[in-house]
Design a protein around this motif. Sequence first.
Motif, PDB file in Angstrom:
ATOM      1  N   MET A  21     -22.710 -42.083  -0.020  1.00  0.00           N
ATOM      2  CA  MET A  21     -23.594 -40.758   1.141  1.00  0.00           C
ATOM      3  C   MET A  21     -21.914 -40.591   2.489  1.00  0.00           C
ATOM      4  N   LEU A  22     -21.904 -41.954   3.091  1.00  0.00           N
ATOM      5  CA  LEU A  22     -21.057 -41.687   4.379  1.00  0.00           C
ATOM      6  C   LEU A  22     -19.340 -41.597   2.946  1.00  0.00           C
ATOM      7  N   ALA A  23     -19.049 -42.006   2.260  1.00  0.00           N
ATOM      8  CA  ALA A  23     -18.132 -41.805   1.924  1.00  0.00           C
ATOM      9  C   ALA A  23     -17.610 -40.005   1.554  1.00  0.00           C
ATOM     10  N   SER A  24     -18.614 -39.470   0.934  1.00  0.00           N
ATOM     11  CA  SER A  24     -18.820 -37.928   0.681  1.00  0.00           C
ATOM     12  C   SER A  24     -18.506 -36.954   1.732  1.00  0.00           C
ATOM     13  N   LEU A  25     -19.616 -38.149   2.980  1.00  0.00           N
ATOM     14  CA  LEU A  25     -19.116 -37.306   4.055  1.00  0.00           C
ATOM     15  C   LEU A  25     -17.403 -37.424   4.897  1.00  0.00           C
ATOM     16  N   TYR A  26     -16.947 -38.234   4.983  1.00  0.00           N
ATOM     17  CA  TYR A  26     -15.392 -38.871   4.755  1.00  0.00           C
ATOM     18  C   TYR A  26     -14.648 -37.692   4.311  1.00  0.00           C
ATOM     19  N   LEU A  27     -15.075 -37.389   2.900  1.00  0.00           N
ATOM     20  CA  LEU A  27     -14.314 -36.833   1.448  1.00  0.00           C
ATOM     21  C   LEU A  27     -14.248 -34.975   1.892  1.00  0.00           C
ATOM     22  N   ALA A  28     -15.828 -35.022   2.933  1.00  0.00           N
ATOM     23  CA  ALA A  28     -15.697 -33.743   3.284  1.00  0.00           C
ATOM     24  C   ALA A  28     -14.747 -32.906   4.654  1.00  0.00           C
ATOM     25  N   PHE A  29     -13.925 -33.814   4.389  1.00  0.00           N
ATOM     26  CA  PHE A  29     -13.111 -33.071   5.637  1.00  0.00           C
ATOM     27  C   PHE A  29     -11.560 -34.052   5.250  1.00  0.00           C
ATOM     28  N   THR A  30     -11.105 -33.456   3.873  1.00  0.00           N
ATOM     29  CA  THR A  30     -10.366 -34.250   2.884  1.00  0.00           C
ATOM     30  C   THR A  30      -9.782 -33.449   1.825  1.00  0.00           C
ATOM     31  N   ASP A  31      -8.884 -33.262   1.944  1.00  0.00           N
ATOM     32  CA  ASP A  31      -8.237 -32.645   0.230  1.00  0.00           C
ATOM     33  C   ASP A  31      -8.374 -33.521  -0.566  1.00  0.00           C
ATOM     34  N   TYR A  32      -8.839 -33.505  -1.467  1.00  0.00           N
ATOM     35  CA  TYR A  32      -8.169 -34.865  -2.730  1.00  0.00           C
ATOM     36  C   TYR A  32      -9.007 -33.837  -4.307  1.00  0.00           C
ATOM     37  N   ASN A  33      -8.211 -34.637  -5.056  1.00  0.00           N
ATOM     38  CA  ASN A  33      -8.307 -34.178  -6.158  1.00  0.00           C
ATOM     39  C   ASN A  33      -9.107 -35.082  -7.431  1.00  0.00           C
ATOM     40  N   LEU A  34      -8.630 -36.168  -6.619  1.00  0.00           N
ATOM     41  CA  LEU A  34      -9.733 -37.237  -8.247  1.00  0.00           C
ATOM     42  C   LEU A  34      -7.600 -37.946  -7.997  1.00  0.00           C
ATOM     43  N   LEU A  35      -6.409 -37.139  -8.325  1.00  0.00           N
ATOM     44  CA  LEU A  35      -5.708 -37.961  -9.350  1.00  0.00           C
ATOM     45  C   LEU A  35      -5.115 -38.400  -7.676  1.00  0.00           C
ATOM     46  N   GLU A  36      -5.178 -38.061  -6.456  1.00  0.00           N
ATOM     47  CA  GLU A  36      -3.786 -38.269  -5.320  1.00  0.00           C
ATOM     48  C   GLU A  36      -4.816 -39.127  -4.584  1.00  0.00           C
ATOM     49  N   ALA A  37      -4.555 -39.452  -3.643  1.00  0.00           N
ATOM     50  CA  ALA A  37      -5.275 -40.428  -2.837  1.00  0.00           C
ATOM     51  C   ALA A  37      -5.864 -39.104  -1.697  1.00  0.00           C
ATOM     52  N   PRO A  38      -7.590 -38.984  -1.131  1.00  0.00           N
ATOM     53  CA  PRO A  38      -7.533 -37.940  -0.038  1.00  0.00           C
ATOM     54  C   PRO A  38      -6.520 -38.152   0.690  1.00  0.00           C
ATOM     55  N   THR A  39      -6.742 -36.993   1.377  1.00  0.00           N
ATOM     56  CA  THR A  39      -5.595 -36.743   2.833  1.00  0.00           C
ATOM     57  C   THR A  39      -6.273 -35.854   4.019  1.00  0.00           C
ATOM     58  N   TRP A  40      -6.730 -36.304   4.743  1.00  0.00           N
ATOM     59  CA  TRP A  40      -7.194 -35.625   6.115  1.00  0.00           C
ATOM     60  C   TRP A  40      -7.142 -34.681   6.363  1.00  0.00           C
ATOM     61  N   ILE A  41      -7.608 -33.830   6.236  1.00  0.00           N
ATOM     62  CA  ILE A  41      -7.318 -32.008   6.251  1.00  0.00           C
ATOM     63  C   ILE A  41      -8.384 -31.655   7.600  1.00  0.00           C
ATOM     64  N   GLY A  42      -8.676 -32.593   8.413  1.00  0.00           N
ATOM     65  CA  GLY A  42      -9.701 -32.416   9.183  1.00  0.00           C
ATOM     66  C   GLY A  42     -11.071 -31.045   8.961  1.00  0.00           C
ATOM     67  N   VAL A  43     -11.264 -30.721  10.219  1.00  0.00           N
ATOM     68  CA  VAL A  43     -12.599 -29.081   9.238  1.00  0.00           C
ATOM     69  C   VAL A  43     -11.856 -28.017   8.689  1.00  0.00           C
ATOM     70  N   GLU A  44     -11.178 -28.193   7.887  1.00  0.00           N
ATOM     71  CA  GLU A  44     -10.509 -26.870   6.947  1.00  0.00           C
ATOM     72  C   GLU A  44     -11.351 -26.700   6.268  1.00  0.00           C
ATOM     73  N   ASN A  45     -12.188 -27.567   5.324  1.00  0.00           N
ATOM     74  CA  ASN A  45     -13.216 -27.344   4.637  1.00  0.00           C
ATOM     75  C   ASN A  45     -13.805 -26.971   4.499  1.00  0.00           C
ATOM     76  N   PHE A  46     -14.262 -26.706   6.260  1.00  0.00           N
ATOM     77  CA  PHE A  46     -15.791 -25.702   6.333  1.00  0.00           C
ATOM     78  C   PHE A  46     -15.390 -24.584   7.044  1.00  0.00           C
ATOM     79  N   THR A  47     -14.840 -24.681   7.499  1.00  0.00           N
ATOM     80  CA  THR A  47     -13.559 -23.113   8.348  1.00  0.00           C
ATOM     81  C   THR A  47     -13.341 -22.150   6.736  1.00  0.00           C
ATOM     82  N   ARG A  48     -13.189 -22.996   5.247  1.00  0.00           N
ATOM     83  CA  ARG A  48     -12.981 -22.173   4.220  1.00  0.00           C
ATOM     84  C   ARG A  48     -14.043 -21.105   3.927  1.00  0.00           C
ATOM     85  N   MET A  49     -14.755 -21.904   4.307  1.00  0.00           N
ATOM     86  CA  MET A  49     -16.152 -22.148   3.795  1.00  0.00           C
ATOM     87  C   MET A  49     -16.606 -20.630   3.932  1.00  0.00           C
TER      88      MET A  49
END
Lengths: 307, 274
Positions: free
Chosen positions: A44-72
Motif C-alpha cells: 500500500m505504501l509502495a503504491s502510494l509512492y509509485l503514484a507520484f512517479t513515472d515507472y515502467n517496471l524496467l527503469e527505476a521510478p522517477t519522482w514526478i510529483g502530482v503529474e499522474n493526478f493532473t494527467r487524470m
Amino acid sequence: MSAISELSTLSKTRAEPARRENLAAYLFLAPWLVGLVLITVGPMLASLYLAFTDYNLLEAPTWIGVENFTRMFADERLHNSLRVTFIYVLVSVPLQLALALLLAVVLDRGLRGMAFYRSVFYLPSLLGSSVAIAILWRQVFGGEGLINHVLGWLGVAGRSWIADPESALWTLVTLNVWTFGAPMVIFLAGLRQIPRMYYEAAAVDGAGPLRRFANITMPLLTPIIFFNLVLQIIHAFQAFTQAFVVSGGTGGPSDSTMFYTLYLYERGFGKFDMGYASAMAWVLLVIIAVFTAGNFVASKYWVHYDD
Amino acid sequence: MTIRTALKHVALGATILIMLYPVIWMVVSSLRPGDEIFREPGLLITDLEIENYTLGWNALGHPFSHYLMNSALVVLGAIVGNLVSCSMAAYAFARLEFIGKKFWFAIMLMTIMLPIHVLIVPQYVMFSEVGWVNTFLPLVVPKLLATDAFFVFLMVQFIRGIPRELDEAARIDGCGRARIFLRVILPLMVPALATTAIFTFIWTWNDFFSQLIYLTDPEMYTVPIALRSFVDATSSTSWGSLFAMSVVSLAPVFLAFLVGQRFLIKGIATTGGK
C-alpha cells in the motif's frame, strides 16, 4: 483432583504472567502480522509512492510529483471509465438488492421447500464470477444468441447486445443482478431475527400484509439492508472479470464496458504505466472510502437500531 | 391460503427456470453439433455430440487436464494456507489477551474491505523481483500469511461461540495455549474450517484477476486463464467445444456447492460474505 495437585496448578497459573499470554498471542498472530506488513501495508505504501512517479517496471521510478493526478483531469478515457463504473454500481446494486429482498420475503414464513429454493437462488452467486459464465453471457446476448431467439418469438427484432455500445453495459448489469442470491441469504437470516409476535400483534390490530411489511419488516430489516448495501457497493466497484471476458479484454465496444478496474489493468499491465496505474488505484480507494463513509453518514437517517 | 401457497411455488419455479435456463442450456448445447448452438434455443438433443469434449480437451497447447491440474494445485495450496494461518490468527483474536488487540482487530477488519487493485502493482513488482512470476507462489504464499482476512473474521465469530469453560478445563488440566488450540478449539471449529475450505476452493477456482496477472506462460495457465485464451482463439464454429470446456470448468464448483451448501449458506448468513 487432590488438594495438592490443585494447589500446584493454582500456583502454576499464578506464576504465569500476562507477559506469557502476550507472547503466545503474538506467536499465533505471527503469520498474519508478516502478511499484513509484506503483502498488505508494505505494498500500500509502495503504491502510494509509485503514484507520484513515472515507472515502467524496467527503469527505476522517477519522482514526478502530482503529474499522474493532473494527467487524470485531461484523460477522457478515464472519465468515461468512471462514468461506466458509476452507472454499473448505481444501477445494478439497488436492482440486485431489491430482487434479493423480494425473494427473501417470499421465502420467509415457513414456506415448504424453502431450503431448496434458497440453495438454488444462491447458486448463481457462486458461478457468476467465473470465466465460463462470462462466456455464456457472450453467447446469450450475442447477435444469434438465446435472448434474440426469445425476442424473435415475441416478434421483436434482435441485435447483438454485446456488440452495441448502447446495450453492452446493460448485459453486465444483468449479470450482477443475476447474483442476488448472496444478499438474499443474508436477508433471510435477518428476517428470522424478527420476533413473530410483532406480526401477530399487528394482525390482531387489523394490519394487512402490506402494512405489516412497511411498518414491521422494513424498519427492523434496515440494519441488514444497510450492511448489504455497503458490501455490494464495495464489491461492484471492483468488478473486473465479467467485463474483461465479455468484451474480449478491450472494455469495448467503444469503451462502453471499460470499467475503472479494466482501464487500470490496461494502463498498468498492458502499457506498463505503473505510476499512473498506482495513482488510479488510490483514486479508486478514495472513491470507495467516500461511498462507504457517505453510506454510514446517511444511515443515521434511515437505519433503525434496537434501542 | 393453499391457492396462495401454490401460486407462490409456481412463481418461484418460474423464476428458477428463467434464472438457470441459460446454464442448463449451455450444458445441453455442449452436447450438440457446434452450428446448432446458434439455431436451437430448446433443450432437446436430436443428435448427441460428445466430440465437443474431446475437441475442446485438446484444443489448446496442453490437454485440458493440464490446466485442471494447475488450478487444483493453486486451490490446494490456498486451502491449506487459509486453514492454518487464519485459524491461528482467529484463535489469538478470540481467546487471548494481548497488548494492542483492539488496534490489530480493527486493522484486520479494514483489510477485508481493501480493494486488491491498490496492492496489485507493488505486489507484482515485488513478486517479479524475486522471480515468482509464472509460478504459483504469488497465489499461494499470501494465503499462508492469512491475507484473506474475511476467513479470520469468520473463524473469530465461530470461536466466540465455543464455551470458554472448555478452555478453562483444559488449562486446569495443565494444557498450554498451543495444546488448547490444537486439542480443544480446532476439533470444535470443524464447521468453520469446512466453510473456509469450500469458499476458498470456489473463490480460488474462479479467481481471474490475479491469475491473469501472474500466469502468462501457457505452461502455467490455470482453468480460467486457459478458457480465456480459448475464447480469443475461437471462431464461431468451435463454440461447441468452448461450451464443453466451460461446463468442465464449472463442474467442480457445482460439486462443491452440492457437498457444502449447508456450510456456505451458514457462512454468509453469519458473516455476510460476497
